[in-house]
Design a protein around this motif. Structure first.
Motif, PDB file in Angstrom:
ATOM      1  N   UNK A 237     -14.546  39.583 -15.713  1.00  0.00           N
ATOM      2  CA  UNK A 237     -13.089  39.783 -15.722  1.00  0.00           C
ATOM      3  C   UNK A 237     -12.631  40.310 -17.082  1.00  0.00           C
ATOM      4  N   UNK A 238     -11.337  40.703 -17.118  1.00  0.00           N
ATOM      5  CA  UNK A 238     -10.679  41.223 -18.331  1.00  0.00           C
ATOM      6  C   UNK A 238     -11.406  42.441 -18.889  1.00  0.00           C
ATOM      7  N   UNK A 239     -11.866  43.298 -17.985  1.00  0.00           N
ATOM      8  CA  UNK A 239     -12.506  44.550 -18.392  1.00  0.00           C
ATOM      9  C   UNK A 239     -11.453  45.546 -18.862  1.00  0.00           C
ATOM     10  N   UNK A 240     -10.317  45.591 -18.165  1.00  0.00           N
ATOM     11  CA  UNK A 240      -9.194  46.455 -18.538  1.00  0.00           C
ATOM     12  C   UNK A 240      -7.930  45.597 -18.620  1.00  0.00           C
ATOM     13  N   UNK A 241      -7.213  45.724 -19.719  1.00  0.00           N
ATOM     14  CA  UNK A 241      -6.001  44.945 -19.903  1.00  0.00           C
ATOM     15  C   UNK A 241      -4.838  45.851 -20.261  1.00  0.00           C
ATOM     16  N   UNK A 242      -3.699  45.576 -19.669  1.00  0.00           N
ATOM     17  CA  UNK A 242      -2.463  46.261 -20.030  1.00  0.00           C
ATOM     18  C   UNK A 242      -1.988  45.766 -21.393  1.00  0.00           C
ATOM     19  N   UNK A 243      -1.276  46.598 -22.162  1.00  0.00           N
ATOM     20  CA  UNK A 243      -0.676  46.110 -23.415  1.00  0.00           C
ATOM     21  C   UNK A 243       0.252  44.917 -23.193  1.00  0.00           C
ATOM     22  N   UNK A 244       0.766  44.778 -21.970  1.00  0.00           N
ATOM     23  CA  UNK A 244       1.666  43.674 -21.664  1.00  0.00           C
ATOM     24  C   UNK A 244       0.944  42.422 -21.176  1.00  0.00           C
ATOM     25  N   UNK A 245      -0.386  42.468 -21.113  1.00  0.00           N
ATOM     26  CA  UNK A 245      -1.138  41.336 -20.562  1.00  0.00           C
ATOM     27  C   UNK A 245      -0.818  40.012 -21.260  1.00  0.00           C
ATOM     28  N   UNK A 246      -0.798  39.947 -22.610  1.00  0.00           N
ATOM     29  CA  UNK A 246      -0.498  38.654 -23.256  1.00  0.00           C
ATOM     30  C   UNK A 246       0.868  38.098 -22.870  1.00  0.00           C
TER      31      UNK A 246
ATOM     32  N   UNK B  56      -1.660  49.801 -14.454  1.00  0.00           N
ATOM     33  CA  UNK B  56      -2.936  49.871 -13.741  1.00  0.00           C
ATOM     34  C   UNK B  56      -2.964  50.937 -12.653  1.00  0.00           C
ATOM     35  N   UNK B  57      -1.831  51.577 -12.387  1.00  0.00           N
ATOM     36  CA  UNK B  57      -1.769  52.592 -11.335  1.00  0.00           C
ATOM     37  C   UNK B  57      -1.960  53.988 -11.921  1.00  0.00           C
ATOM     38  N   UNK B  58      -2.710  54.826 -11.215  1.00  0.00           N
ATOM     39  CA  UNK B  58      -2.943  56.200 -11.650  1.00  0.00           C
ATOM     40  C   UNK B  58      -1.677  57.029 -11.455  1.00  0.00           C
ATOM     41  N   UNK B  59      -1.409  57.903 -12.433  1.00  0.00           N
ATOM     42  CA  UNK B  59      -0.244  58.789 -12.333  1.00  0.00           C
ATOM     43  C   UNK B  59      -0.684  60.245 -12.465  1.00  0.00           C
ATOM     44  N   UNK B  60      -0.154  61.092 -11.603  1.00  0.00           N
ATOM     45  CA  UNK B  60      -0.392  62.530 -11.675  1.00  0.00           C
ATOM     46  C   UNK B  60       0.951  63.237 -11.734  1.00  0.00           C
ATOM     47  N   UNK B  61       1.020  64.268 -12.575  1.00  0.00           N
ATOM     48  CA  UNK B  61       2.230  65.097 -12.626  1.00  0.00           C
ATOM     49  C   UNK B  61       1.900  66.445 -11.992  1.00  0.00           C
ATOM     50  N   UNK B  62       2.584  66.779 -10.920  1.00  0.00           N
ATOM     51  CA  UNK B  62       2.327  68.000 -10.161  1.00  0.00           C
ATOM     52  C   UNK B  62       3.531  68.928 -10.267  1.00  0.00           C
TER      53      UNK B  62
END
Length: 428
Positions: free
Chosen positions: A294-303, A371-377
């Motif tokens: 666990x905790x492989x990827x953390x958001x800056x807001x996780x704490x 954690x969600x992918x974003x694309x700009x089209x």
């Protein structure tokens, strides 16, 4: 049916009359014989050194006997699949890990001479397979299993077994003596300790690799390779041949795309896979989460989210809060790595989620979307709108500033993903 088995502690059982047993070696030889009859060439003692590509497409396979030009490559190398995936011009991530998975052959057990049924003891995390003369083949799916190899698999490890490990797996005999009375006080004849590969989520890997076109993978069958072989072969053949029309079945949950680079590190696999093996015979409660790796990827807001009672799940390695609670017992259990819930009834988090729902519905809600992918089209003209209208199930030609929730469909009309679109400009 099984006269000498202890059943006083059981509430019930399930009989599967269609269940059967296949000899893996004979099955393999038979399939090879039938394939050869249809023109398949089988080359033994030939090592695959590298898979080469051009324009991100399979080009050839370099072997110890020379180079073979090919348009399609299928990696079904079992426990070697991960290493083979790394031996490509563009490395292919195949997160599997080999674990010790022994089988013990017992002496004759009284009353089992005429029993044919394979007995699965889910509470004991083991199975008993009757053999000739009342002997049994037993194996288990234990918590805290050992890795088969500390580093890479030895290149000469073929048709070999691991050293017998009675210290770790002797518990199988204790459970045998508990379930079957009258066993010899030393019931084991011998142990066959071999490696078996498991994936980070206990589900097979099947499909086309995202890194290279026409590079297919079929591996990580988690002790179910023989029973799955026929269906896997048909499903893979359909995909390789490009069947026009609906495929045999929906195999989205098996697709290799469900993993990312962090799942393929040796450290992660060594942490996670022993837990996977231990869950094999456990009850699969809703929303069950793995506690290792666990905790492989953390958001800056996780704490901030964690300190406010966030209860997290892992999605593609990202820790994502599922709900928030003020219950100190739930928070402490979560911090210690406890299960999210172990019930099919109303869970403890129901009231917390209900409160969050009303807060979002009736007030203001702020959601961390890191954690969600974003694309700009965008496009010069209206091409981007026309493309999305073709791909999406919903109408995307909406006023600027609108948010559309929709699925993107494949050429069969099936879902490929679920997404939200924000129209920021006429062509963006």
């Amino acid at each position: 049916m099984v006269p000498n088995m202890k059943v006083s502690d059981l509430e019930g059982g399930v009989w599967i009359p269609e269940d059967g047993v296949v000899d893996p070696a004979k099955l393999c030889k038979t399939m090879a014989f039938l394939a050869a009859q249809k023109g398949v060439t089988i080359v033994e003692d030939c090592a695959v050194m590298r898979v080469t590509s051009a324009s991100q497409r399979v080009k050839a396979v370099q072997t110890s006997d020379g180079t073979i030009d090919c348009e399609i490559f299928i990696n079904c190398a079992g426990q070697w699949a991960r290493q083979l995936g790394q031996q490509a011009d563009i490395p292919v991530r195949i997160p599997i890990h080999a674990m010790e998975h022994p089988t013990i052959i017992t002496k004759a057990v009284p009353g089992m001479e005429h029993v044919n049924a394979v007995i699965r003891d889910y509470d004991g995390s083991m199975l008993f397979q009757p053999l000739q003369l009342g002997c049994l083949r037993i194996k288990g799916f234990e918590t805290g299993a050992k890795s088969a190899f500390k580093d890479k698999i030895p290149t000469d490890f073929q048709f070999k077994t691991l050293e017998a490990n009675w210290d770790n797996y002797g518990f199988l005999l204790r459970r045998l003596n508990y379930r079957f009375s009258g066993c010899d006080h030393q019931p084991a004849m011998y142990m066959v300790n071999g490696p078996e590969t498991f994936t980070p989520d206990g589900t097979w890997i099947l499909g086309e690799a995202p890194e290279i076109d026409n590079y297919y993978v079929a591996t990580g069958f988690c002790d179910m390779g023989v029973s799955a072989a026929g269906g896997v072969g048909q499903a893979l053949a359909e995909r390789v041949m490009g069947i026009d029309g609906p495929l045999m079945t929906d195999l989205w949950s098996l697709e290799i795309q469900r993993f990312f680079e962090g799942h393929n590190t040796r450290k992660f696999l060594q942490d996670r896979v022993p837990e996977v093996l231990g869950k094999h015979y456990q009850v699969a409660y809703p929303l069950t989460e793995y506690q290792t790796g666990r905790r492989v990827r953390l958001s800056p807001l996780y704490p901030i989210l964690s300190s406010n009672g966030g209860i997290f799940v892992a999605r593609m390695g990202y820790e994502r809060p599922m709900w928030f609670t003020e219950d100190s017992e739930v928070i402490e259990n979560h911090v210690k790595g406890g299960a999210m819930q172990e019930t099919f009834a109303k869970p403890r988090w129901f009231d917390d989620v209900e409160a969050e729902y009303h807060a979002c519905r009736e007030g203001v809600c702020l959601v961390d979307m890191s954690s969600l992918t974003k694309f700009e089209l965008w496009s010069k003209g209206m091409e981007v709108v026309h493309l999305l209208q073709y791909l999406c199930a919903n109408d995307v030609d909406v006023p600027i500033g609108s948010i559309i929730h929709t699925g993107m469909l494949n050429h069969h009309g099936g879902y490929e993903n679920d997404c939200s679109l924000v129209r920021m400009e006429q062509n963006r």
